[in-house]
Design an enzyme around this catalytic site. Structure first.
Site, PDB file in Angstrom:
ATOM      1  NE  ARG A  50      -2.057  -1.697   3.527  1.00 19.17           N
ATOM      2  CZ  ARG A  50      -2.493  -1.823   4.788  1.00 19.17           C
ATOM      3  NH1 ARG A  50      -3.686  -1.345   5.126  1.00 19.17           N
ATOM      4  NH2 ARG A  50      -1.745  -2.404   5.685  1.00 19.17           N
ATOM      5  CE  LYS A  67       1.361  -2.450   8.755  1.00 19.94           C
ATOM      6  NZ  LYS A  67       0.101  -3.058   9.270  1.00 19.94           N
ATOM      7  CE1 TYR A 122      -5.414   2.575  10.121  1.00 20.59           C
ATOM      8  CE2 TYR A 122      -4.266   2.091   8.072  1.00 20.59           C
ATOM      9  CZ  TYR A 122      -5.446   2.293   8.773  1.00 20.59           C
ATOM     10  OH  TYR A 122      -6.654   2.218   8.124  1.00 20.59           O
ATOM     11  CG  HIS A 142      -1.995  -0.423  15.182  1.00 23.90           C
ATOM     12  ND1 HIS A 142      -3.304  -0.577  15.580  1.00 23.90           N
ATOM     13  CD2 HIS A 142      -2.030  -0.319  13.831  1.00 23.90           C
ATOM     14  CE1 HIS A 142      -4.093  -0.579  14.533  1.00 23.90           C
ATOM     15  NE2 HIS A 142      -3.351  -0.406  13.458  1.00 23.90           N
ATOM     16  CD  GLU A 162      -3.546   3.436  15.330  1.00 25.78           C
ATOM     17  OE1 GLU A 162      -3.371   3.785  14.147  1.00 25.78           O
ATOM     18  OE2 GLU A 162      -2.637   3.417  16.177  1.00 25.78           O
ATOM     19  CG  ASP A 181     -23.378  -7.747  17.445  1.00 30.62           C
ATOM     20  OD1 ASP A 181     -22.597  -7.413  16.547  1.00 30.62           O
ATOM     21  OD2 ASP A 181     -23.324  -7.258  18.601  1.00 30.62           O
ATOM     22  CB  VAL A 214     -11.853 -10.881  10.377  1.00 29.61           C
ATOM     23  CG1 VAL A 214     -11.354  -9.534   9.889  1.00 29.61           C
ATOM     24  CG2 VAL A 214     -12.442 -11.663   9.213  1.00 29.61           C
ATOM     25  CB  ILE A 237      -6.317 -13.203  13.636  1.00 29.40           C
ATOM     26  CG1 ILE A 237      -5.083 -13.956  14.134  1.00 29.40           C
ATOM     27  CG2 ILE A 237      -5.993 -12.367  12.417  1.00 29.40           C
ATOM     28  CD1 ILE A 237      -5.351 -15.008  15.153  1.00 29.40           C
ATOM     29  CG  ASP A 238      -6.813  -7.129  14.086  1.00 26.04           C
ATOM     30  OD1 ASP A 238      -7.779  -7.820  14.473  1.00 26.04           O
ATOM     31  OD2 ASP A 238      -6.950  -5.968  13.671  1.00 26.04           O
ATOM     32  CB  VAL A 283      -4.412 -13.381   6.607  1.00 24.38           C
ATOM     33  CG1 VAL A 283      -3.475 -12.268   6.162  1.00 24.38           C
ATOM     34  CG2 VAL A 283      -4.091 -14.669   5.868  1.00 24.38           C
TER      35      VAL A 283
HETATM   36  P1  NAD Z   1     -16.906  -3.304  15.138  1.00 26.81           P
HETATM   37  O1  NAD Z   1     -16.709  -2.646  16.453  1.00 26.81           O
HETATM   38  O2  NAD Z   1     -17.480  -2.523  14.007  1.00 26.81           O
HETATM   39  O3  NAD Z   1     -17.825  -4.614  15.323  1.00 26.81           O
HETATM   40  C1  NAD Z   1     -17.634  -5.555  16.317  1.00 26.81           C
HETATM   41  C2  NAD Z   1     -18.957  -6.175  16.672  1.00 26.81           C
HETATM   42  O4  NAD Z   1     -18.701  -7.292  17.547  1.00 26.81           O
HETATM   43  C3  NAD Z   1     -19.906  -5.237  17.431  1.00 26.81           C
HETATM   44  O5  NAD Z   1     -21.142  -5.136  16.739  1.00 26.81           O
HETATM   45  C4  NAD Z   1     -20.075  -5.924  18.791  1.00 26.81           C
HETATM   46  O6  NAD Z   1     -21.359  -5.737  19.356  1.00 26.81           O
HETATM   47  C5  NAD Z   1     -19.813  -7.374  18.419  1.00 26.81           C
HETATM   48  N1  NAD Z   1     -19.517  -8.276  19.544  1.00 26.81           N
HETATM   49  C6  NAD Z   1     -18.763  -8.038  20.649  1.00 26.81           C
HETATM   50  N2  NAD Z   1     -18.760  -9.150  21.443  1.00 26.81           N
HETATM   51  C7  NAD Z   1     -19.500 -10.099  20.812  1.00 26.81           C
HETATM   52  C8  NAD Z   1     -19.867 -11.434  21.108  1.00 26.81           C
HETATM   53  N3  NAD Z   1     -19.470 -12.029  22.225  1.00 26.81           N
HETATM   54  N4  NAD Z   1     -20.642 -12.110  20.213  1.00 26.81           N
HETATM   55  C9  NAD Z   1     -21.057 -11.522  19.073  1.00 26.81           C
HETATM   56  N5  NAD Z   1     -20.748 -10.247  18.747  1.00 26.81           N
HETATM   57  C10 NAD Z   1     -19.973  -9.544  19.597  1.00 26.81           C
HETATM   58  O7  NAD Z   1     -15.464  -3.908  14.731  1.00 26.81           O
HETATM   59  P2  NAD Z   1     -14.961  -4.238  13.243  1.00 26.81           P
HETATM   60  O8  NAD Z   1     -14.382  -3.011  12.625  1.00 26.81           O
HETATM   61  O9  NAD Z   1     -16.025  -4.970  12.529  1.00 26.81           O
HETATM   62  O10 NAD Z   1     -13.714  -5.194  13.548  1.00 26.81           O
HETATM   63  C11 NAD Z   1     -13.887  -6.555  13.947  1.00 26.81           C
HETATM   64  C12 NAD Z   1     -12.526  -7.199  14.143  1.00 26.81           C
HETATM   65  O11 NAD Z   1     -11.829  -7.297  12.906  1.00 26.81           O
HETATM   66  C13 NAD Z   1     -11.591  -6.383  15.057  1.00 26.81           C
HETATM   67  O12 NAD Z   1     -10.884  -7.268  15.891  1.00 26.81           O
HETATM   68  C14 NAD Z   1     -10.654  -5.706  14.085  1.00 26.81           C
HETATM   69  O13 NAD Z   1      -9.413  -5.372  14.691  1.00 26.81           O
HETATM   70  C15 NAD Z   1     -10.505  -6.827  13.084  1.00 26.81           C
HETATM   71  N6  NAD Z   1      -9.914  -6.460  11.777  1.00 26.81           N
HETATM   72  C16 NAD Z   1      -8.978  -7.331  11.301  1.00 26.81           C
HETATM   73  C17 NAD Z   1      -8.390  -7.132  10.058  1.00 26.81           C
HETATM   74  C18 NAD Z   1      -7.424  -8.154   9.545  1.00 26.81           C
HETATM   75  O14 NAD Z   1      -6.723  -7.860   8.566  1.00 26.81           O
HETATM   76  N7  NAD Z   1      -7.347  -9.339  10.108  1.00 26.81           N
HETATM   77  C19 NAD Z   1      -8.720  -5.987   9.312  1.00 26.81           C
HETATM   78  C20 NAD Z   1      -9.678  -5.107   9.816  1.00 26.81           C
HETATM   79  C21 NAD Z   1     -10.285  -5.361  11.059  1.00 26.81           C
END
Ligand code: NAD
Length: 363
Positions: A15, A75, A94, A96, A118, A198, A267, A269-270, A298
């Protein structure tokens, strides 16, 4: 303002901090932009395109760090980068910082003004500069799941959309936030049978209204999750508890409820992952199998579609970059509390409460 965009140097990061379109906007407002040669070549943004947009192409990142008033990146800066920052220089990227004491120390010692994408907020309590990457990851999660279900990939051999006369596959999404809803939308588009779980009833109501019941909603309990594991072909882990590690919603023991060859895409996992058996993987080797269930974990999914991610990121960051360039950083921060929430390190001090608390800095 003189703005600089260095080529990203983190391993497999393709990126870039600004698209040519972003450069053109800044230049049209009377600012100067320097871009390191080849910064966007890998994702089809050529030096010629940057030049046509008004950028000056420079040979080295050193020149950018030495001369720019604001550096725009993707990054967090690597040691060789933060060593070149200077007092009063603006770093917009970003960061972190909470799990990264070394980088934090480097930024504090630099005396630079460091704004972390972030932690910038918006009026609805969202994170507008994080959301585009969640949108990308959510949509990609479905592609990853669909591919992992193919027989040649060790999957169960289910086509998520089915065909006339054959039932579609079942996709379960844990967490109906930005990632979850984007994953669900893609699953629905493919014709799969989709259920979102949710903990937030208002969120479930919203989803039910928005999709007219075409996406089924369930309140997230252990019972509901176990029932879903029995029928799911793919489960997408998309939960977030802000500031905390992801809750382990699927234990190893629960994997035996799942059909052989089904898929978990974590997803979250981070944030440590929401399946007990998850560990972070890379785009080079994205999957592994535990108890007959394929895991895709990933940690940097948007990096896999770096061109789309770059455009989405510039769309989100550009307005703030313009405000900083137009008003100067001090006035831009004073006039916009949401941008100010992004300020993590300023002139030798940690200015973001959670980072200061976690890493033992005065706040
Ligand atoms: P978000 O805050 O928009 O959504 C999270 C949702 O999870 C909320 O609606 C919340 O109510 C719900 N939740 C919390 N506890 C719960 C449970 N026990 N059961 C069911 N639902 C529950 O967050 P987001 O932006 O959608 O991000 C989700 C995850 O994805 C985060 O951990 C974020 O860091 C990660 N992410 C990872 C990558 C990657 O490359 N792996 C990229 C972007 C985001």
């Amino acid at each position: 303002m003189l703005i600089g965009v260095p080529k990203e140097i983190k391993n497999h990061e393709y990126r870039v901090g600004l698209t040519p379109a972003g450069v053109r906007e800044l230049v049209a407002h009377g600012h100067q932009v320097m871009v390191e040669k080849q910064a966007g070549t890998a994702i089809g943004f050529t030096d010629d395109q940057y030049q046509s947009a008004g950028a000056r192409m420079v040979d080295t990142a050193a020149e950018i760090f030495a001369r720019s008033e604001m550096i725009i990146k993707v990054k967090e800066p690597q040691p060789v980068e933060y060593m070149q920052l200077r007092p009063g220089q603006i770093l917009y990227t970003y960061l972190h910082l909470a799990p990264d004491p070394e980088q934090t120390k480097g930024l504090v010692e630099s005396g630079a003004i460091c704004i972390a994408y972030e932690t910038v907020t918006d009026i609805r309590g969202g994170l507008p500069l994080l959301a585009p990457m969640s949108e990308v990851a959510g949509r990609m999660a479905l592609q990853a799941a669909a591919r992992a279900l193919e027989k040649s990939q060790g999957g169960s051999g289910v086509l998520l959309g089915g065909v006339p006369g054959v039932a579609p596959g079942h996709v379960t999404v844990l967490g109906g936030g930005v990632v979850g809803i984007n994953a669900a939308r893609m699953a629905m588009g493919l014709g799969a049978d989709v259920t979102i779980l949710d903990k937030s009833l208002p969120r479930l109501k919203e989803i039910d209204n928005d999709f007219d019941g075409r996406i089924k909603t369930l309140y997230s309990t252990r019972d509901a999750i176990e029932a879903q594991l029995k029928v799911a072909d793919a489960v997408i882990g998309a939960v977030l508890i802000p500031g905390a590690a992801a809750p382990k919603l699927v234990t190893r023991d629960m994997l035996k409820l799942m059909k052989p060859g089904s898929v978990l895409v974590d997803v979250a996992i981070d944030q440590g992952g929401c399946f007990e058996t998850s560990h972070a993987t890379t785009h080079q080797e994205p999957t592994y199998v535990v108890d007959g269930v394929t895991h895709y974990c990933v940690a940097n999914m948007p990096g896999g579609v770096a061109r789309t991610s770059t455009v989405a990121l510039t769309n989100a960051t550009l307005a703030f970059a313009l405000a900083i360039a137009e008003k100067g950083v001090k006035r831009a921060l004073l006039e916009d509390g949401h941008l100010k929430n992004g300020l993590n390190v300023c002139c030798g001090k940690v200015t973001y409460e959670a980072v200061a608390r976690d890493l033992g800095y005065e706040y």
